[in-house]
Design a protein around this motif. Structure first.
Motif, mmCIF file in Angstrom:
data_model
loop_
_atom_site.group_PDB
_atom_site.id
_atom_site.type_symbol
_atom_site.label_atom_id
_atom_site.label_comp_id
_atom_site.label_asym_id
_atom_site.label_seq_id
_atom_site.Cartn_x
_atom_site.Cartn_y
_atom_site.Cartn_z
ATOM 1 N N GLU A 406 0.832 -1.207 0.000
ATOM 2 C CA GLU A 406 0.000 0.000 0.000
ATOM 3 C C GLU A 406 0.866 1.256 0.000
ATOM 4 O O GLU A 406 0.544 2.244 -0.670
ATOM 5 N N ALA A 407 1.967 1.223 0.752
ATOM 6 C CA ALA A 407 2.872 2.375 0.769
ATOM 7 C C ALA A 407 3.536 2.573 -0.590
ATOM 8 O O ALA A 407 3.718 3.714 -1.047
ATOM 9 N N LEU A 408 3.893 1.483 -1.253
ATOM 10 C CA LEU A 408 4.454 1.578 -2.610
ATOM 11 C C LEU A 408 3.431 2.153 -3.578
ATOM 12 O O LEU A 408 3.738 3.032 -4.398
ATOM 13 N N SER A 409 2.193 1.662 -3.497
ATOM 14 C CA SER A 409 1.148 2.131 -4.405
ATOM 15 C C SER A 409 0.872 3.617 -4.209
ATOM 16 O O SER A 409 0.578 4.337 -5.166
ATOM 17 N N ALA A 410 0.975 4.080 -2.957
ATOM 18 C CA ALA A 410 0.729 5.493 -2.673
ATOM 19 C C ALA A 410 1.752 6.399 -3.364
ATOM 20 O O ALA A 410 1.459 7.557 -3.656
ATOM 21 N N LEU A 411 2.943 5.871 -3.631
ATOM 22 C CA LEU A 411 3.952 6.664 -4.332
ATOM 23 C C LEU A 411 3.455 7.099 -5.703
ATOM 24 O O LEU A 411 3.726 8.206 -6.155
ATOM 25 N N ARG A 412 2.719 6.219 -6.355
ATOM 26 C CA ARG A 412 2.201 6.537 -7.691
ATOM 27 C C ARG A 412 0.765 7.052 -7.648
ATOM 28 O O ARG A 412 0.192 7.375 -8.680
ATOM 29 N N GLY A 413 0.185 7.088 -6.427
ATOM 30 C CA GLY A 413 -1.193 7.562 -6.321
ATOM 31 C C GLY A 413 -2.192 6.518 -6.736
ATOM 32 O O GLY A 413 -3.329 6.848 -7.105
ATOM 33 N N ARG A 414 -1.799 5.243 -6.675
ATOM 34 C CA ARG A 414 -2.718 4.161 -7.024
ATOM 35 C C ARG A 414 -3.395 3.643 -5.755
ATOM 36 O O ARG A 414 -2.873 3.779 -4.658
ATOM 37 N N GLY A 415 -4.524 3.006 -5.913
ATOM 38 C CA GLY A 415 -5.217 2.447 -4.756
ATOM 39 C C GLY A 415 -5.834 3.553 -3.922
ATOM 40 O O GLY A 415 -6.207 4.626 -4.415
ATOM 41 N N GLU A 416 -5.964 3.322 -2.628
ATOM 42 C CA GLU A 416 -6.578 4.286 -1.720
ATOM 43 C C GLU A 416 -5.536 5.341 -1.328
ATOM 44 O O GLU A 416 -4.593 5.051 -0.602
ATOM 45 N N VAL A 417 -5.719 6.548 -1.818
ATOM 46 C CA VAL A 417 -4.833 7.650 -1.466
ATOM 47 C C VAL A 417 -5.674 8.736 -0.810
ATOM 48 O O VAL A 417 -6.647 9.221 -1.395
ATOM 49 N N ALA A 418 -5.335 9.102 0.419
ATOM 50 C CA ALA A 418 -6.125 10.083 1.158
ATOM 51 C C ALA A 418 -6.134 11.430 0.438
ATOM 52 O O ALA A 418 -5.146 11.827 -0.186
ATOM 53 N N GLU A 419 -7.266 12.126 0.536
ATOM 54 C CA GLU A 419 -7.374 13.450 -0.076
ATOM 55 C C GLU A 419 -6.311 14.395 0.469
ATOM 56 O O GLU A 419 -5.798 15.250 -0.244
ATOM 57 N N ALA A 420 -5.977 14.230 1.758
ATOM 58 C CA ALA A 420 -4.958 15.100 2.358
ATOM 59 C C ALA A 420 -3.607 14.918 1.692
ATOM 60 O O ALA A 420 -2.840 15.878 1.542
ATOM 61 N N VAL A 421 -3.303 13.693 1.267
ATOM 62 C CA VAL A 421 -2.034 13.428 0.584
ATOM 63 C C VAL A 421 -2.017 14.117 -0.773
ATOM 64 O O VAL A 421 -1.034 14.761 -1.159
ATOM 65 N N VAL A 422 -3.120 13.989 -1.511
ATOM 66 C CA VAL A 422 -3.215 14.639 -2.822
ATOM 67 C C VAL A 422 -3.127 16.157 -2.656
ATOM 68 O O VAL A 422 -2.420 16.840 -3.408
ATOM 69 N N ALA A 423 -3.831 16.700 -1.659
ATOM 70 C CA ALA A 423 -3.792 18.143 -1.420
ATOM 71 C C ALA A 423 -2.376 18.599 -1.096
ATOM 72 O O ALA A 423 -1.934 19.666 -1.539
ATOM 73 N N ARG A 424 -1.649 17.778 -0.344
ATOM 74 C CA ARG A 424 -0.268 18.115 0.018
ATOM 75 C C ARG A 424 0.621 18.189 -1.212
ATOM 76 O O ARG A 424 1.502 19.050 -1.298
ATOM 77 N N VAL A 425 0.397 17.312 -2.169
ATOM 78 C CA VAL A 425 1.212 17.308 -3.389
ATOM 79 C C VAL A 425 1.005 18.590 -4.176
ATOM 80 O O VAL A 425 1.948 19.179 -4.706
ATOM 81 N N PHE A 426 -0.250 19.067 -4.244
ATOM 82 C CA PHE A 426 -0.561 20.181 -5.136
ATOM 83 C C PHE A 426 -0.552 21.538 -4.454
ATOM 84 O O PHE A 426 -0.697 22.563 -5.131
ATOM 85 N N GLN A 427 -0.339 21.587 -3.145
ATOM 86 C CA GLN A 427 -0.474 22.865 -2.448
ATOM 87 C C GLN A 427 0.594 23.878 -2.823
ATOM 88 O O GLN A 427 0.387 25.083 -2.694
ATOM 89 N N ASN A 428 1.742 23.412 -3.317
ATOM 90 C CA ASN A 428 2.827 24.329 -3.655
ATOM 91 C C ASN A 428 2.876 24.693 -5.141
ATOM 92 O O ASN A 428 3.770 25.419 -5.565
ATOM 93 N N PHE A 429 1.953 24.158 -5.943
ATOM 94 C CA PHE A 429 1.921 24.494 -7.361
ATOM 95 C C PHE A 429 1.519 25.953 -7.548
ATOM 96 O O PHE A 429 0.769 26.515 -6.750
ATOM 97 N N CYS A 430 1.980 26.523 -8.641
ATOM 98 C CA CYS A 430 1.532 27.861 -8.993
ATOM 99 C C CYS A 430 0.190 27.768 -9.728
ATOM 100 O O CYS A 430 -0.153 26.729 -10.303
ATOM 101 N N VAL A 431 -0.568 28.850 -9.723
ATOM 102 C CA VAL A 431 -1.785 28.910 -10.508
ATOM 103 C C VAL A 431 -1.393 28.924 -11.989
ATOM 104 O O VAL A 431 -0.449 29.599 -12.382
ATOM 105 N N GLY A 432 -2.100 28.166 -12.798
ATOM 106 C CA GLY A 432 -1.771 28.098 -14.222
ATOM 107 C C GLY A 432 -1.053 26.825 -14.587
ATOM 108 O O GLY A 432 -0.887 26.508 -15.765
#
Length: 433
Positions: A406-432
């Motif tokens: 499950e930890a390996l799958s989370a690296l690629r965002g496969r399987g059950e990935v918490a919304e908080a993890v996804v939000a953490r990935v994108f929080q530093n992106f610029c708009v656009g």
């Protein structure tokens, strides 16, 4: 957050430029574009084609700018949706008015990283590739660029997928052992597989420091006695005169910083005050500051003049220190194989020194992959679960292996990935983006 409605944002950096780009993506994006475009109807254009026209205010019909319009048809777009780019003149006033026109036509402002988030949700990128997009945008050195590009092209994801498949096969065999004992995997084979996967994970974790330095850069402190040649060495590393050089000992009373790049890694080299015992309060303050800088640096160059008597070494963290003997063009008063001889005047030994700096910071190869903090945390979890599995009898390994998987799958965002993890990935992106 609504993730199908049309969104828009400026995709080029703030400020004036020759060209500005405004992105539009989502369901109904073509209809929105048709309301602000005077020229060929965007709804009838083929994907991947530019057309020349004008951007207009949908309420008043006022022409805002001449522009090129580029259409991408779903699913052959960055986001996987119908998407368009308006290539206008790069005036902030023009770009602002184009955005306002798109808002009036039915689009909404994109959030940080929302275009890439949609690409992930629509299967155009996995989570590791999405992180590579941000790293590529932020890359300051060529090594970080290469690492991020490899990850964006899927090299890291393919490595992780191969490990997932090995653990899946092993887990299936262990499950078969529980249901059909005669079909189980040999204990030694199970242990060998786990140890081989663990070694792969260890190899990836070993690249974490190199990856961090490639992305964030490193601080290089030059430490040594007065008149040891630190300032001359700094100038030689930079390739231009940044530091004042004088034969008078103690010229440098404070520290001096200069940026440079070695083998694709951004560095900040810090020339410090000469380190020696002194009663001068100003010089003593400089010595104390030099030692603090050395303590905080990623790598230290301990600089000693080999044409002068060898001084007593200062207290330094020698595990991250390179010893450099300067003025190699002059007759030496001492020899020590632990020191790299260099001459700032003739350039002798400078290439060897640069290679030694590269090796000391990054190790062999300089790190194949970009690794984010999130990925390092996940790999640590994988390693812990695999070590736990090795300590268990085969019929009890399943849960630990499942958690590692499950930890390996989370690296690629496969399987059950918490919304908080996804939000953490994108929080530093610029708009656009």
């Amino acid at each position: 957050m609504r993730l199908r409605d049309p969104i828009c944002a400026i995709a080029t950096p703030p400020g004036k430029g020759a060209i500005g780009v405004v992105r539009l993506s989502g369901e109904g994006a073509l209809e929105v574009a048709a309301k602000v475009w005077r020229g060929k109807d965007p709804r009838r254009l083929k994907g991947g084609r530019f057309t020349l026209g004008e951007v207009v205010d949908p309420g008043t019909g006022e022409v805002l700018d001449q522009a090129l319009l580029l259409v991408f048809r779903a699913p052959r777009s960055y986001t996987g949706e119908d998407a368009l780019e308006f290539h206008t003149h790069g005036s902030p006033a023009v770009l602002r008015r184009v955005l306002e026109a798109l808002y009036r036509a039915g689009a909404r402002p994109a959030g940080p990283g929302e275009f890439t988030l949609r690409a992930y949700l629509n299967g155009k990128l996995d989570l590791a590739q999405a992180e590579a997009v941000l790293a590529l945008v932020e890359a300051e050195g060529d090594l970080a660029r290469r690492q991020a590009l490899r990850a964006l092209e899927g090299a890291f994801s393919r490595r992780i997928e191969a490990l997932e498949n090995r653990l899946l096969d092993l887990l299936a065999h262990i499950q078969a052992l529980l249901d059909y004992p005669e079909e189980g995997v040999e204990p030694l084979e199970a242990e060998r597989t786990i140890r081989e996967v663990s070694a792969e994970v260890e190899g990836l974790l070993a690249q974490a420091r190199a990856s961090r330095l490639a992305q964030k850069g490193a601080r290089l402190a030059l430490i040594g006695a007065p008149n040891a040649g630190k300032s001359s060495l700094l100038n030689a590393l930079l390739g231009y005169e940044r530091a004042l050089v004088s034969p008078i000992p103690g010229t440098t009373r404070d520290y001096l910083e200069a940026p440079l790049e070695l083998f694709g890694v951004p560095l900040v080299a810090v020339d410090t005050a000469g380190v020696r015992d002194t009663e001068d309060p100003l010089e003593r303050a400089g010595v104390e500051r030099a030692l603090r800088i050395a303590e905080e640096a990623d790598l230290i160059l301990y600089v000693v003049d080999r044409s002068a008597p060898k001084p007593a070494p200062p207290p330094l963290p020698w595990g991250r220190t390179l010893k450099v003997a300067t003025k190699a063009d002059l007759p030496p008063l001492w020899e020590d194989p632990g020191f790299l001889p260099v001459s700032s005047r003739t350039g002798e030994g400078m290439d060897r020194l640069k290679e030694a700096i590269h090796w000391a910071l990054l190790g062999e190869g300089g790190g194949e992959f970009l690794l984010t903090e999130r990925q390092v945390e996940a790999l640590h979890r994988v390693r812990e679960r695999l070590l736990e599995a090795l300590s268990l009898p085969q019929d009890l390994m399943g849960l630990a292996l499942q958690e590692a998987l499950e930890a390996l799958s989370a690296l690629r965002g496969r399987g059950e990935v918490a919304e908080a993890v996804v939000a953490r990935v994108f929080q530093n992106f610029c708009v656009g983006k």
